[in-house]
Scaffold this motif. Structure first.
Motif, mmCIF file in Angstrom:
data_model
loop_
_atom_site.group_PDB
_atom_site.id
_atom_site.type_symbol
_atom_site.label_atom_id
_atom_site.label_comp_id
_atom_site.label_asym_id
_atom_site.label_seq_id
_atom_site.Cartn_x
_atom_site.Cartn_y
_atom_site.Cartn_z
ATOM 1 N N GLU A 385 3.483 10.483 10.113
ATOM 2 C CA GLU A 385 3.675 11.413 8.998
ATOM 3 C C GLU A 385 4.850 11.002 8.131
ATOM 4 O OE1 GLU A 385 4.053 15.227 10.761
ATOM 5 O OE2 GLU A 385 1.908 15.449 11.188
ATOM 6 N N ARG A 386 5.936 10.504 8.753
ATOM 7 C CA ARG A 386 7.090 10.050 7.966
ATOM 8 C C ARG A 386 6.714 8.859 7.094
ATOM 9 N NH1 ARG A 386 10.393 11.056 12.646
ATOM 10 N NH2 ARG A 386 10.476 8.825 13.128
ATOM 11 N N ALA A 389 4.581 9.977 4.243
ATOM 12 C CA ALA A 389 5.421 10.606 3.218
ATOM 13 C C ALA A 389 6.113 9.545 2.362
ATOM 14 C CB ALA A 389 6.457 11.521 3.869
ATOM 15 N N THR A 390 6.559 8.459 2.987
ATOM 16 C CA THR A 390 7.194 7.370 2.246
ATOM 17 C C THR A 390 6.210 6.737 1.273
ATOM 18 O OG1 THR A 390 8.705 6.888 4.069
ATOM 19 C CG2 THR A 390 8.347 5.136 2.469
ATOM 20 N N THR A 392 3.585 8.158 0.031
ATOM 21 C CA THR A 392 3.281 9.150 -1.005
ATOM 22 C C THR A 392 4.375 9.183 -2.062
ATOM 23 O OG1 THR A 392 2.091 10.498 0.617
ATOM 24 C CG2 THR A 392 2.724 11.569 -1.436
ATOM 25 N N ALA A 393 5.644 9.130 -1.619
ATOM 26 C CA ALA A 393 6.765 9.144 -2.566
ATOM 27 C C ALA A 393 6.744 7.930 -3.472
ATOM 28 C CB ALA A 393 8.091 9.213 -1.802
ATOM 29 N N ARG A 399 -1.622 12.429 -1.707
ATOM 30 C CA ARG A 399 -1.852 13.565 -0.823
ATOM 31 C C ARG A 399 -2.930 14.431 -1.460
ATOM 32 N NH1 ARG A 399 1.621 15.693 3.020
ATOM 33 N NH2 ARG A 399 3.338 14.508 2.109
#
Length: 485
Positions: A385-386, A389-390, A392-393, A399
């Motif tokens: 998940e981390r 998220a990276t 996605t950023a 997402r």
């Protein structure tokens, strides 16, 4: 470098002179929290070498990890050490070379669509608020700079005054070399605003203060293109009434106070068709509009990819529209700029996030969740998940719903190329084995059938039942490209 190592020795003494074993333990703890695989953790002897003089090719990542282990979580202190290390390694010289001007680049005449988005951007920058700053965020090649210049030129045309203009390319996504140093950008901006050399301070904060003083109540228009992150941007924001600031970035920018963040999405189908017409020519496409629409769908309505394929259609009239089926279509789109754009975003990712991006190419180009990503990585879901998220950023994945993500078709094709280069076949097979087991162990959204390609079992989604419909443009499974090299 010897002076830098001497300072690290002093820092060790200042921190209470912890043992090399203790420093190594702290680095292992920090890297475990960051999700870095155990195979990357440094040995005690490797950490000890960081304190030895006479080094010429140091591991900068490990040196900064040593600093963080000694000072703790104080990012301000670590940032100073990072800047010093960049200076030592020669990066400061490259970062000081900036492209900053008192005018905008030429207006792009072929700007297509985005009418609603452009209107929203103009409304933010023309509002009566004290702080009028807008950040346009989105994936590589989605058209952020084109939109920013379109909006900026329109604002200048409507103003009918001698509005001060400042433009800088901050090089936040350039694959080679560091992003532009904000201190160097400020020096150029100050000179463009009329400050003489003897008035320009050396200190970054002092330069930022003078910059804001000169811009106060000027109604200046500042365009900061391709920002790396919020830390780079903070000194360059006027933060005073009157000025308008337009920012573009591939990163999700947080911590910028009153700055409005506006995502730049992919084109809608009609605008995609207009962009293909503008680049390929209306007559070239008129013979089979349904096929053209399917080509735009296969490209994911990505502006840069559409422009690349439109130019190819224009320059290769012997190609029938039906020749642009999925495999050559995405390969052609990557050839002329798109690959470099995605590579620039990819290069600045942490190592584990880069590996996940490649492994996601083994999954069909559909929605994926954290559990499936964890199966590909062979790591717990929390770590996956981390990394998601990276990604996605960095706008390399999208997402779609809480806990669900999707790779754009162009990003998927890029990841397929890179996995053949960056991952050994044994690790790919292990990831595939975990993925297939994951699909069997739960009621997965996508059920897989194993397929052997060059000795490796690749997952492919089961074929739709007859009568489910199909595409007029032939499509080939994503697995056909994996390990094709």
């Amino acid at each position: 470098m010897d002076e830098f190592i001497a300072e690290i020795r002093l820092l060790k003494a200042w921190a209470g002179n912890p043992s090399i074993t203790e420093i190594t333990r702290r680095i292992h703890r920090d890297w475990q929290r960051a999700g870095r695989p155990r195979g990357e953790w440094p040995a005690r002897s490797t950490v000890g070498n960081c304190f030895q003089l006479g080094r010429r090719r140091p591991n900068s990542d490990l040196l900064l990890a040593v600093v963080q282990a000694l000072v703790g979580a104080d990012e301000a202190i670590v940032s100073v050490w990072r800047q010093s290390l960049r200076a030592v390694l020669g990066e400061a010289e490259a970062a000081a070379r900036v492209s900053a001007y008192d005018r905008l680049p030429a207006w792009l005449p072929a700007f297509v669509g985005r009418a609603d988005l452009a209107a929203r951007a103009e409304a933010v920058l023309s509002s009566g608020r004290n702080v009028r700053a807008l950040a346009l965020e989105g994936m590589a090649g989605v058209g952020k700079t084109s939109l920013a210049l379109h909006v900026a030129h329109r604002l200048l045309a409507e103003n009918h005054t001698d509005t001060p203009v400042l433009f800088a390319n901050l090089r936040g996504s350039v694959p080679q070399g560091p992003p532009a140093d904000p201190a160097a950008v400020l020096e150029t901006f100050l000179r463009l605003l009329g400050a003489t050399g003897d008035r320009i301070p050396y200190d970054l904060d002092a330069r930022a203060a003078l910059y804001r003083q000169l811009l106060a109540r000027t109604d200046a228009l500042i365009v900061l293109d391709d920002a790396a992150d919020s830390e780079q941007l903070q000194p360059l924001l006027p933060g005073a009434p009157g000025s308008r600031t337009l920012i573009t970035s591939r990163r999700a920018l947080t911590g910028l106070g009153d700055t409005t963040r506006l995502p730049v999405p992919l084109l809608d189908p009609d605008d995609s068709l207009d962009l293909l017409r503008a680049t390929a020519g209306a007559e070239r496409l008129a013979v089979d509009i349904p096929a053209v629409r399917q080509i735009a769908d296969l490209l994911g309505h990505h502006p840069l990819a559409l422009s690349v394929i439109g130019r190819h259609m224009r320059d290769h009239p012997a190609w029938a529209l039906g020749d642009y089926y999925r495999e050559p279509l995405l390969a052609l789109a990557l050839e002329d700029g798109a690959r470099a754009a995605l590579s620039a975003s990819d290069t600045r990712l942490p190592k584990c996030a880069r590996r996940l991006l490649r492994l996601l190419a083994l999954y069909p180009p559909q929605e994926v969740d954290a559990a499936t990503a964890a199966a590909l990585l062979g790591e717990p879901s929390a770590i996956a998940e981390r990394h998601l998220a990276t990604l996605t950023a960095a706008h390399l994945i999208q997402r779609t719903d809480p806990g669900r993500f999707r790779l754009h078709p162009l990003t998927h094709a890029y990841a397929e190329e890179r996995i053949c280069i960056d991952e050994p076949a044994t690790r790919i097979q292990q990831a595939l084995g975990r993925l297939l087991e994951h699909g069997r162990s739960r009621d997965a959204t996508v059920r897989f059938e194993a397929r052997t390609v060059r000795g490796l079992r690749l997952p492919t989604p089961r074929q739709p039942a007859e009568g489910d419909g199909g595409s007029r443009v032939p499509q080939q499974s994503h697995a056909g490209r994996v390990l094709a090299a």
